[in-house]
Design an enzyme around this catalytic site. Structure first.
Site, short mmCIF file in Angstrom:
data_model
loop_
_atom_site.label_atom_id
_atom_site.label_comp_id
_atom_site.label_asym_id
_atom_site.label_seq_id
_atom_site.Cartn_x
_atom_site.Cartn_y
_atom_site.Cartn_z
N LYS A 28 0.84 -1.21 0.00
CA LYS A 28 0.00 0.00 0.00
C LYS A 28 0.87 1.25 0.00
CE LYS A 28 -3.95 1.97 2.53
NZ LYS A 28 -4.83 1.79 3.70
N SER A 103 -9.65 1.66 2.73
CA SER A 103 -8.83 2.45 1.83
C SER A 103 -7.75 1.63 1.11
CB SER A 103 -8.16 3.57 2.64
OG SER A 103 -7.30 3.03 3.64
N SER A 127 -9.98 -0.71 6.93
CA SER A 127 -9.39 -0.50 5.59
C SER A 127 -8.67 -1.70 5.00
CB SER A 127 -8.43 0.70 5.63
OG SER A 127 -9.16 1.90 5.74
#
Length: 422
Positions: A28, A103, A127
């Site tokens: 990420k 996210s 997330s």
């Protein structure tokens, strides 16, 4: 192939051998990678290249993993759909036309699309678990303190944890084995006692286990999601699990408390992005306040601005006790509720998300709906507990995830329960 999974595609080779040799990992884009751009999905950091690796990245390299790129994400982790990224939305590879969740949507999409064997995400209020559920993969949100946050660009320090996403619970647990453990660079980490590697717990042996279903996390869920969830519970009953109803009264207030705390911490954390220390320059004319304002006006997207404004308001002199202090009291109540529930059951189960993946663009105009979609995941972060999301089936061709929550530092029980559904 789904579009916009990666913000930066770059291969970083790890050690010659190790437990993750021949394994590709997507990371990420809020996790620092030395020499590789790390943007947090924001225009503010569009050109930022960290001079060091996050601890989890160092551990990946030492384990022989090959990093294949930095994945798209909601800007600074603020979102549930991976649509607030400055680099455009990511499409769900298993449900075209729908969001991948957020996210950590890029990380889940990378695994679901086969662009990486496994991936790292971060979970502040769901997330990792939300995109795992929406993309039909497994995701683990570890107990706070199990994985080092050194090198994770902060959104809300007291809530967030880095964790793995993978095709199966066992593969996710094996990745957790590599990244977990104390770190002298992060004083919040600790070394929980465990008898065996996390991956060993993914044996599916749930005979005699008691699973509690919090009625508050089931009420109001989409009918198709509920049907899939009930079928999964029947599957567990057939494997010798005792399913009982439990109550978590405090979760009614969890979303409100979570957003006050998260936005307040974001307001503080994001103050460093002023165009001087980090981020886009606001130019050199006028006074410092104008330069600071210009940098943030240009660098931050609408959702980040909304949360920083709300967080600053909640922390302001006249409202600190009214909002922030009350939210912390609610957080303590949530923890207490979970403790009481775990006195009766081994693990708690709920739908990971109360709805199936939304269509792209559907929730952007209604932030409140997006915030409320986190109702089943945020209580876990408030209580600093571990949770696993595992695919439970589909409704109308869209993936549905099931969440298992265990007592603090008992990742093994949540992993074992989740693996029984695979």
């Amino acid at each position: 192939m789904s579009e916009n999974i990666f913000i930066t595609r770059e291969t970083v080779d790890g050690a010659d051998d190790g437990p993750l040799a021949d394994t590709t990992v997507a990371v990420k884009d809020n996790i620092s990678t030395e020499g590789v751009r790390t943007t947090c999905g924001s225009e503010m950091l569009a050109d930022y290249v960290p001079p060091y690796d996050a601890t989890v990245v160092s551990r990946l390299k030492d384990a022989g993993a090959t990093i294949v790129g930095k994945t798209n994400m909601d800007e600074f982790g603020m979102g549930t759909t991976t649509e607030t990224s400055a680099f455009g939305a990511t499409e769900n590879p298993v449900a075209p036309g729908h969001v991948p969740g957020g996210s950590s949507g890029g990380s889940a999409a990378a695994v679901a699309a086969g662009e990486a064997d496994v991936a790292l995400g971060s979970d502040t209020g769901g997330s990792i678990r939300c995109p795992a559920a929406f993309c039909g993969v497994a995701g683990i949100k570890p107990t706070y303190g199990v994985v080092s946050r050194y090198g994770l660009v902060a959104y809300a320090n007291s809530l967030e944890q880095i964790g793995p996403l993978a095709p199966t619970v066992e593969e996710a647990a094996a990745l957790l084995d590599v990244i977990a453990g104390p770190d002298p660079k992060d004083a919040t980490t600790r070394d929980p006692e465990r008898d065996a590697p996390y991956a060993d717990a993914a044996d599916g042996d749930v005979d005699g286990m008691t699973v509690g279903v919090p009625t508050e996390l089931v009420d109001g869920a989409d009918d198709g999601v509920l049907e899939t969830f009930e079928d999964a519970l029947d599957d567990l009953r057939a494997q010798g699990v005792d399913v009982v109803d439990v109550s978590l009264e405090s979760v009614e207030y969890a979303v409100q408390a979570y957003y006050v705390i998260a936005m307040s911490e974001a307001s503080s954390n994001l103050a460093r992005f002023d165009g001087v220390r980090y981020g886009k320059s606001g130019g050199y004319d006028g006074n410092w306040n104008e330069v600071f304002g210009e940098a943030r006006e240009e660098g931050f997207g609408a959702e980040v601005k909304r949360r920083v404004l709300l967080g600053t308001y909640a922390l302001s002199a006249g409202y600190h006790d009214k909002y922030y202090k009350q939210a912390q009291n609610a957080r303590a109540w949530v923890k207490q509720d979970f403790d009481e529930a775990f006195a009766e059951v081994d693990v708690l189960a709920s739908p990971t998300m109360p709805v199936p993946p939304m269509e792209l663009g559907e929730s952007l105009s209604d932030p409140l709906t997006m915030y409320l979609a986190d109702a089943n995941t945020v209580p876990v972060n408030l209580a600093d507990l571990p949770a696993v999301s595992v695919p439970a089936g589909e409704t109308d061709g869209l993936p549905v995830g099931m969440q298992f929550v265990a007592p603090a530092f008992d990742e093994a029980t949540a992993i074992r329960a989740a693996s029984a559904l695979e």
